[in-house]
Design a protein around this motif. Structure first.
Motif, PDB file in Angstrom:
ATOM      1  N   PRO A  68      -7.498  -2.803  -7.865  1.00 28.78           N
ATOM      2  CA  PRO A  68      -7.480  -2.913  -6.320  1.00 28.78           C
ATOM      3  C   PRO A  68      -8.823  -2.021  -6.005  1.00 28.78           C
ATOM      4  CG  PRO A  68      -5.844  -1.129  -7.187  1.00 28.78           C
ATOM      5  CD  PRO A  68      -6.490  -2.061  -8.421  1.00 28.78           C
ATOM      6  N   PRO A  69      -9.153  -1.970  -4.554  1.00 27.02           N
ATOM      7  CA  PRO A  69     -10.362  -1.137  -4.161  1.00 27.02           C
ATOM      8  C   PRO A  69      -9.926   0.402  -4.032  1.00 27.02           C
ATOM      9  CG  PRO A  69      -9.334  -2.343  -2.389  1.00 27.02           C
ATOM     10  CD  PRO A  69      -8.664  -2.857  -3.570  1.00 27.02           C
ATOM     11  N   ALA A  70     -11.145   1.222  -3.807  1.00 26.77           N
ATOM     12  CA  ALA A  70     -10.870   2.639  -3.727  1.00 26.77           C
ATOM     13  C   ALA A  70      -9.966   2.956  -2.626  1.00 26.77           C
ATOM     14  CB  ALA A  70     -12.054   3.208  -3.566  1.00 26.77           C
ATOM     15  N   PRO A  71      -9.113   3.876  -2.579  1.00 22.14           N
ATOM     16  CA  PRO A  71      -8.359   4.257  -1.299  1.00 22.14           C
ATOM     17  C   PRO A  71      -9.246   4.460  -0.032  1.00 22.14           C
ATOM     18  CG  PRO A  71      -7.588   5.489  -3.374  1.00 22.14           C
ATOM     19  CD  PRO A  71      -9.011   4.875  -3.573  1.00 22.14           C
ATOM     20  N   LYS A  72      -8.740   4.161   1.236  1.00 20.93           N
ATOM     21  CA  LYS A  72      -9.568   4.163   2.363  1.00 20.93           C
ATOM     22  C   LYS A  72      -8.736   5.462   2.880  1.00 20.93           C
ATOM     23  CE  LYS A  72     -10.327  -0.876   3.053  1.00 20.93           C
ATOM     24  NZ  LYS A  72      -9.796  -1.905   4.097  1.00 20.93           N
ATOM     25  N   VAL A  73      -9.836   6.278   3.465  1.00 20.67           N
ATOM     26  CA  VAL A  73      -9.270   7.522   4.056  1.00 20.67           C
ATOM     27  C   VAL A  73     -10.038   7.207   5.620  1.00 20.67           C
ATOM     28  CG1 VAL A  73      -9.651   9.874   4.098  1.00 20.67           C
ATOM     29  CG2 VAL A  73      -9.823   8.823   1.862  1.00 20.67           C
ATOM     30  N   ARG A  74      -9.091   7.610   6.518  1.00 21.39           N
ATOM     31  CA  ARG A  74      -9.143   7.566   7.746  1.00 21.39           C
ATOM     32  C   ARG A  74      -8.799   9.011   8.629  1.00 21.39           C
ATOM     33  NH1 ARG A  74      -6.028   3.103  11.622  1.00 21.39           N
ATOM     34  NH2 ARG A  74      -6.435   4.070  13.913  1.00 21.39           N
ATOM     35  N   GLU A  75      -9.737   9.589   9.592  1.00 15.95           N
ATOM     36  CA  GLU A  75      -9.457  10.798  10.154  1.00 15.95           C
ATOM     37  C   GLU A  75      -9.294  10.387  11.506  1.00 15.95           C
ATOM     38  OE1 GLU A  75     -12.056  14.050   9.181  1.00 15.95           O
ATOM     39  OE2 GLU A  75     -11.940  13.939   7.051  1.00 15.95           O
ATOM     40  N   LEU A  76      -8.428  11.108  12.074  1.00 15.63           N
ATOM     41  CA  LEU A  76      -8.092  10.732  13.582  1.00 15.63           C
ATOM     42  C   LEU A  76      -8.748  11.906  14.337  1.00 15.63           C
ATOM     43  CD1 LEU A  76      -4.428  10.024  13.702  1.00 15.63           C
ATOM     44  CD2 LEU A  76      -6.230   8.394  13.061  1.00 15.63           C
ATOM     45  N   PRO A  77      -8.847  11.671  15.615  1.00 16.15           N
ATOM     46  CA  PRO A  77      -9.432  12.626  16.475  1.00 16.15           C
ATOM     47  C   PRO A  77      -8.905  13.988  16.613  1.00 16.15           C
ATOM     48  CG  PRO A  77      -9.622  10.652  17.452  1.00 16.15           C
ATOM     49  CD  PRO A  77      -8.942  10.360  16.527  1.00 16.15           C
ATOM     50  N   ARG A 127      -5.212  13.004   8.682  1.00 13.81           N
ATOM     51  CA  ARG A 127      -5.894  12.340   7.984  1.00 13.81           C
ATOM     52  C   ARG A 127      -5.200  11.254   7.121  1.00 13.81           C
ATOM     53  NH1 ARG A 127      -8.527  15.482   3.259  1.00 13.81           N
ATOM     54  NH2 ARG A 127      -6.474  15.713   2.396  1.00 13.81           N
ATOM     55  N   VAL A 128      -5.195   9.914   7.118  1.00 16.25           N
ATOM     56  CA  VAL A 128      -4.387   9.035   6.431  1.00 16.25           C
ATOM     57  C   VAL A 128      -5.053   8.355   5.323  1.00 16.25           C
ATOM     58  CG1 VAL A 128      -3.234   6.845   6.673  1.00 16.25           C
ATOM     59  CG2 VAL A 128      -3.370   8.462   8.720  1.00 16.25           C
ATOM     60  N   THR A 129      -4.667   8.308   4.150  1.00 13.18           N
ATOM     61  CA  THR A 129      -5.194   7.466   2.701  1.00 13.18           C
ATOM     62  C   THR A 129      -4.250   6.445   2.738  1.00 13.18           C
ATOM     63  OG1 THR A 129      -5.777   9.847   2.203  1.00 13.18           O
ATOM     64  CG2 THR A 129      -5.846   8.045   0.604  1.00 13.18           C
ATOM     65  N   ALA A 130      -4.700   5.391   2.635  1.00 11.96           N
ATOM     66  CA  ALA A 130      -4.356   4.144   2.013  1.00 11.96           C
ATOM     67  C   ALA A 130      -4.629   3.591   0.708  1.00 11.96           C
ATOM     68  CB  ALA A 130      -4.420   3.070   3.311  1.00 11.96           C
ATOM     69  N   ALA A 131      -3.686   3.778  -0.217  1.00 12.71           N
ATOM     70  CA  ALA A 131      -4.125   3.146  -1.569  1.00 12.71           C
ATOM     71  C   ALA A 131      -3.385   1.894  -1.876  1.00 12.71           C
ATOM     72  CB  ALA A 131      -3.960   4.261  -2.568  1.00 12.71           C
ATOM     73  N   THR A 132      -4.107   0.851  -2.105  1.00 15.44           N
ATOM     74  CA  THR A 132      -3.488  -0.315  -2.413  1.00 15.44           C
ATOM     75  C   THR A 132      -2.743  -0.275  -3.871  1.00 15.44           C
ATOM     76  OG1 THR A 132      -5.039  -1.716  -1.474  1.00 15.44           O
ATOM     77  CG2 THR A 132      -3.685  -2.873  -2.962  1.00 15.44           C
ATOM     78  N   VAL A 133      -1.408  -0.796  -3.918  1.00 19.61           N
ATOM     79  CA  VAL A 133      -0.639  -0.813  -5.067  1.00 19.61           C
ATOM     80  C   VAL A 133      -1.539  -1.525  -6.109  1.00 19.61           C
ATOM     81  CG1 VAL A 133       1.422  -1.525  -6.283  1.00 19.61           C
ATOM     82  CG2 VAL A 133       1.434  -0.287  -3.700  1.00 19.61           C
ATOM     83  N   GLN A 169       0.792  -1.207   0.178  1.00 19.30           N
ATOM     84  CA  GLN A 169      -0.037   0.034  -0.050  1.00 19.30           C
ATOM     85  C   GLN A 169       0.851   1.170  -0.005  1.00 19.30           C
ATOM     86  OE1 GLN A 169      -2.764  -0.330   3.466  1.00 19.30           O
ATOM     87  NE2 GLN A 169      -4.168  -0.857   2.208  1.00 19.30           N
ATOM     88  N   ASN A 170       0.360   2.359  -0.642  1.00 23.34           N
ATOM     89  CA  ASN A 170       0.923   3.590  -0.725  1.00 23.34           C
ATOM     90  C   ASN A 170       0.057   4.248   0.499  1.00 23.34           C
ATOM     91  OD1 ASN A 170       3.115   3.609  -2.316  1.00 23.34           O
ATOM     92  ND2 ASN A 170       1.443   3.570  -4.051  1.00 23.34           N
ATOM     93  N   VAL A 171       0.803   4.660   1.549  1.00 24.33           N
ATOM     94  CA  VAL A 171       0.149   5.365   2.820  1.00 24.33           C
ATOM     95  C   VAL A 171       0.564   6.776   2.824  1.00 24.33           C
ATOM     96  CG1 VAL A 171      -0.378   5.399   5.075  1.00 24.33           C
ATOM     97  CG2 VAL A 171      -0.044   3.098   3.894  1.00 24.33           C
ATOM     98  N   SER A 172      -0.473   7.782   2.781  1.00 21.53           N
ATOM     99  CA  SER A 172      -0.104   9.243   2.728  1.00 21.53           C
ATOM    100  C   SER A 172      -0.845   9.736   3.974  1.00 21.53           C
ATOM    101  CB  SER A 172      -0.534  10.021   1.524  1.00 21.53           C
ATOM    102  OG  SER A 172      -1.908   9.910   1.311  1.00 21.53           O
ATOM    103  N   LEU A 173       0.114  10.605   4.548  1.00 27.10           N
ATOM    104  CA  LEU A 173      -0.345  11.445   5.844  1.00 27.10           C
ATOM    105  C   LEU A 173      -0.513  12.597   5.510  1.00 27.10           C
ATOM    106  CD1 LEU A 173      -1.258  10.367   8.783  1.00 27.10           C
ATOM    107  CD2 LEU A 173       1.150  11.143   9.418  1.00 27.10           C
ATOM    108  N   ASP A 174      -1.579  13.452   5.852  1.00 21.46           N
ATOM    109  CA  ASP A 174      -2.220  14.733   5.955  1.00 21.46           C
ATOM    110  C   ASP A 174      -2.397  15.239   7.174  1.00 21.46           C
ATOM    111  OD1 ASP A 174      -1.845  14.749   3.004  1.00 21.46           O
ATOM    112  OD2 ASP A 174      -4.074  14.076   2.924  1.00 21.46           O
ATOM    113  N   ALA A 175      -2.430  16.646   7.635  1.00 21.02           N
ATOM    114  CA  ALA A 175      -2.733  17.222   8.696  1.00 21.02           C
ATOM    115  C   ALA A 175      -3.407  18.384   8.662  1.00 21.02           C
ATOM    116  CB  ALA A 175      -1.450  17.422   9.706  1.00 21.02           C
ATOM    117  N   ARG A 176      -4.201  19.069   9.629  1.00 18.60           N
ATOM    118  CA  ARG A 176      -4.664  20.399   9.648  1.00 18.60           C
ATOM    119  C   ARG A 176      -4.723  20.774  10.730  1.00 18.60           C
ATOM    120  NH1 ARG A 176     -11.131  19.900   8.117  1.00 18.60           N
ATOM    121  NH2 ARG A 176     -11.782  18.247   9.450  1.00 18.60           N
TER     122      ARG A 176
END
Length: 226
Positions: free
Chosen positions: A204-213, A187-193, A87-94
């Motif tokens: 592969p399935p659509a990327p999964k997006v997960r937002e932390l508190p 916010r973490v986005t995990a996209a299967t290679v 997976q390609n995992v990208s991490l964003d923040a705000r």
């Protein structure tokens, strides 16, 4: 006379014209050798205690052993079979800031992983931090929190939260647009290679997006960050 000269040279422990080590030099070399052997022995002992079944010695010295085996980043075998990274995992923040009048403002997402990738591309010798710091921080968090509700699953969870938060705050600073940072969210986005076209595998399935508190930010979070 020649034979007596050879005997005299042999009695000094060095051939005629050979290099003679002074006593201080021999002392330094001997001490360095002893320290090197001792350090190697301690390292091998720590690795042995780490991989060996749990016992009274490994439990008693667990903190010291972990300090040797996990100096900065946890080690694992995900680079190799049977579980290579897929997976390609990208991490964003705000961040949410507060102005002088008390009004708060939520800012746009910014890419932490994207910044690391930009620093790596075109760099023939990218830094270890750009390549692994953020990725290992997320692995640390993911391994200590539930994916369903982000609750702690082991005692190291709070440390993982602080580690991830401080990495982002070190990059953003204490304020944005002149306003003090009040909270931060990830916010973490995990996209299967995707598989190669010739493999015949399904897309592969659509990327999964997960937002932390939202996590509060205080002065202690900046301690030691400069």
């Amino acid at each position: 006379m020649a034979e007596s000269g050879e005997e005299a040279a042999g009695s000094t422990g060095a051939p005629a014209g050979g290099r003679r080590w002074s006593a201080p030099a021999l002392t330094v070399l001997g001490t360095a050798g002893v320290l090197l052997v001792a350090a190697t022995g301690l390292f091998l002992a720590a690795v042995f205690l780490h991989v060996a079944p749990a016992n009274s010695v490994s439990r008693q010295y667990r903190e010291q052993v972990d300090g040797v085996v996990y100096p900065e980043f946890e080690q694992n075998w995900k680079l190799f079979a049977p579980n290579p990274l897929q997976q390609n995992v990208s991490l964003d923040a705000r961040v949410r800031t507060v102005g002088d009048g008390g009004a708060t403002r939520t800012h746009d997402w910014f890419g932490l992983t994207a910044r690391d990738i930009a620093a790596i591309r075109g760099n023939p010798a990218p830094s270890h931090a750009d390549q692994n710091l953020l990725r290992r921080a997320w692995d640390f968090y993911e391994g200590s929190h539930s994916a369903q509700d982000d609750s702690l699953t082991n005692p190291r969870g709070k440390l993982a939260e602080q580690y991830l938060k401080r990495i982002a705050l070190q990059r953003t600073g204490r304020s944005v647009g002149g306003e003090r940072i009040l909270e931060i969210e990830f916010r973490v986005t995990a996209a299967t290679v995707p598989p190669p076209g010739w493999s015949g595998e399904a897309a592969p399935p659509a990327p999964k997006v997960r937002e932390l508190p939202w996590w509060p930010v205080n002065d202690e979070d900046y301690r030691g960050l400069g």
